[in-house]
Design an enzyme around this catalytic site. Sequence first.
Site, PDB file in Angstrom:
ATOM      1  N   ASP A   3      35.844  61.061 -12.705  1.00 12.90           N
ATOM      2  CA  ASP A   3      34.884  61.452 -11.800  1.00 12.90           C
ATOM      3  C   ASP A   3      34.678  62.893 -11.483  1.00 12.90           C
ATOM      4  O   ASP A   3      33.395  63.441 -11.434  1.00 12.90           O
ATOM      5  CB  ASP A   3      35.148  60.839 -10.565  1.00 12.90           C
ATOM      6  CG  ASP A   3      34.724  59.141 -10.342  1.00 12.90           C
ATOM      7  OD1 ASP A   3      34.073  58.761 -11.030  1.00 12.90           O
ATOM      8  OD2 ASP A   3      35.380  58.715  -9.446  1.00 12.90           O
ATOM      9  N   LYS A   6      32.179  64.294 -14.264  1.00 12.58           N
ATOM     10  CA  LYS A   6      30.811  63.989 -13.974  1.00 12.58           C
ATOM     11  C   LYS A   6      30.425  64.866 -12.906  1.00 12.58           C
ATOM     12  O   LYS A   6      29.074  65.093 -12.959  1.00 12.58           O
ATOM     13  CB  LYS A   6      30.759  62.253 -13.574  1.00 12.58           C
ATOM     14  CG  LYS A   6      30.842  61.363 -14.727  1.00 12.58           C
ATOM     15  CD  LYS A   6      30.654  60.000 -14.305  1.00 12.58           C
ATOM     16  CE  LYS A   6      32.116  59.477 -14.046  1.00 12.58           C
ATOM     17  NZ  LYS A   6      31.753  58.009 -13.656  1.00 12.58           N
ATOM     18  N   HIS A  31      33.267  64.814  -3.358  1.00  7.76           N
ATOM     19  CA  HIS A  31      33.704  65.971  -4.068  1.00  7.76           C
ATOM     20  C   HIS A  31      34.818  66.499  -2.985  1.00  7.76           C
ATOM     21  O   HIS A  31      34.477  66.343  -1.713  1.00  7.76           O
ATOM     22  CB  HIS A  31      32.696  67.156  -4.681  1.00  7.76           C
ATOM     23  CG  HIS A  31      31.782  66.470  -5.320  1.00  7.76           C
ATOM     24  ND1 HIS A  31      32.038  66.339  -6.587  1.00  7.76           N
ATOM     25  CD2 HIS A  31      30.664  66.152  -5.100  1.00  7.76           C
ATOM     26  CE1 HIS A  31      30.727  66.036  -7.377  1.00  7.76           C
ATOM     27  NE2 HIS A  31      30.140  65.702  -6.429  1.00  7.76           N
TER      28      HIS A  31
END
Length: 108
Positions: A3, A6, A31
Amino acid sequence: MGDEGKGKIIDVLTEEADLVVRTQGGNNAGHTVHIKGRSTSCIWCRRILRKNKVCVIGNGVVVDPVALFQGDRGLRKLGIRIDKNLYLSETAHLVLPYIANWMPSGRH
C-alpha cells in the site's frame, strides 16, 4: 508493491492535478502523515494537504463516518483545515458503528 508504494505513485501522478478522486476502497487504506514532528492518520490522498487541491471521496468508497471525523480532527490538531477542499459523494457507502461491531474482525 504494498500500500505504501501505491500511495507514493498516486502522489507522483497527482502532482499537477487540481482534482483527485478516490473511486473505491474503504477507510482502512490511508496514509500516516508526518508534519512538524507530529503524525496523524489520513484516509484521503496526501494531496489534500495542499490548499489548491480538491479531493473527492467517490460513490464507490466505503466511508466510516467515525474514521472520517477522527482524520479531520487529527489534521486540525496539526493546523490543517480540509473543509474547503474535501467533497464526499452523497452516494458513497457508509459503514456505521453498529455494522462494524457486528461484522467479523477485518471484514469492513
